[in-house]
Design an enzyme around this catalytic site. Sequence first.
Site, short mmCIF file in Angstrom:
data_model
loop_
_atom_site.label_atom_id
_atom_site.label_comp_id
_atom_site.label_asym_id
_atom_site.label_seq_id
_atom_site.Cartn_x
_atom_site.Cartn_y
_atom_site.Cartn_z
N THR A 174 0.87 -1.19 0.00
CA THR A 174 0.00 0.00 0.00
C THR A 174 0.89 1.23 0.00
O THR A 174 1.89 1.29 0.72
CB THR A 174 -0.96 0.00 1.21
OG1 THR A 174 -1.80 -1.15 1.12
CG2 THR A 174 -1.85 1.23 1.23
N PHE A 176 1.35 5.16 0.69
CA PHE A 176 0.80 6.18 1.60
C PHE A 176 1.44 7.53 1.27
O PHE A 176 2.61 7.60 0.89
CB PHE A 176 1.17 5.85 3.05
CG PHE A 176 0.51 4.62 3.61
CD1 PHE A 176 -0.64 4.71 4.38
CD2 PHE A 176 1.06 3.37 3.38
CE1 PHE A 176 -1.24 3.56 4.91
CE2 PHE A 176 0.47 2.22 3.90
CZ PHE A 176 -0.68 2.33 4.67
O1 LIG Z 1 -7.17 -0.24 8.32
C1 LIG Z 1 -5.97 0.06 8.39
O2 LIG Z 1 -5.18 -0.49 9.16
C2 LIG Z 1 -5.46 1.12 7.53
O3 LIG Z 1 -4.42 1.67 7.80
C3 LIG Z 1 -6.20 1.41 6.26
C4 LIG Z 1 -5.73 0.58 5.06
C5 LIG Z 1 -6.36 1.16 3.75
O4 LIG Z 1 -7.24 1.99 3.79
O5 LIG Z 1 -5.94 0.69 2.68
C6 LIG Z 1 -4.27 0.70 4.93
C7 LIG Z 1 -3.49 -0.32 4.47
C8 LIG Z 1 -4.06 -1.61 4.05
O6 LIG Z 1 -4.14 -1.53 2.65
C9 LIG Z 1 -5.43 -1.83 4.61
C10 LIG Z 1 -6.15 -0.82 5.14
#
Ligand SMILES: O=C(O)C(=O)C[C@]1(C(=O)O)C=C[C@@H](O)C=C1
Length: 290
Positions: A174, A176
């Site tokens: 992911t 950020f």
């Molecule tokens: O729910 C979390 O722990 C988050 O940080 C959010 C979140 C997102 O929105 O994509 C962040 C990373 C992962 O992809 C899964 C969830």
Amino acid sequence: MKKIAFQGRRGAYSESAAYHLFGNDIEVVPMDTFEQIFQGIETGVVDGGAIPIENSTAGSIYDNYDLLYKWRHPIVAEVKLQIEHTLCALPGTKLEDLTEVLSHPQGLAQCSRFFGQHPNIKSTAFYDTAGSAEEIAKRGDKHIGAIASAYAAKFYGLDILKQGLENLPGVNFTRFYAIQKTAIELPDFKANETVKPPIKTTLLLMLSDSSKSGALYEALGCFAKRKLNLTRIESRPHPDRPWEYIFHLSFEGNPKDPNVVEALKELQQYTDFIYRLGSFREGTTEKLSY
Ligand SMILES: O=C(O)C(=O)C[C@]1(C(=O)O)C=C[C@@H](O)C=C1
């Protein structure tokens, strides 16, 4: 100490991103919604925020694209985190006991294969991964599990039933962004010097005549002809102009580079709105750490 907001509960993946983006010497501030992060930056309640923008398998986090357009807080840094999901539950629970698993919709999407293999287990969307771990610890029900980080499982006193629950273990990332009130100072541009990691620039734009064939092609030609590498394009509906779109466009380029200045000048011919959302160093790929 800088106050950095993230959406979710302690132990969320976004909390780990906050440390990677702003360093370990910060106070993390959990918030219920993404919009509260943007509001907090606007009012000065927090100094910055860490927001997820896209996952390599489940795709874009549209809410944050739309909030970036709405609030225009500058992007100042980026990181790509390798996301490793665990299935966790109350101590002593076995996989056979579970009838329901809670997680953030992105967490559920990234682990969809697990639900395909266990059709008797219902997936339920919850507002974040760590929050779902906290919830099942509170409810004390052995039939409910959560998908969250190993750190969150430990934080809320849960057992880990399975590790590497994601569809593609080892290749689930992911991306950020770090956002704050003011943009950062960029390094000076020096011709013939390769900056590593490169500077990336993200723009918001609207085409002036999207009904004309080739309108987007012509606009993007400004980058192609100068060999500026586009890294991402996303289009989002305009909030109050039906069937008009806002493009979020990222490319490798320092706005201090004359080549970039020229490209952006030429781009103006094809657009009726351009806004530079941020220029920052391209994010490296990192492992989760809290
Ligand atoms: O729910 C979390 O722990 C988050 O940080 C959010 C979140 C997102 O929105 O994509 C962040 C990373 C992962 O992809 C899964 C969830």
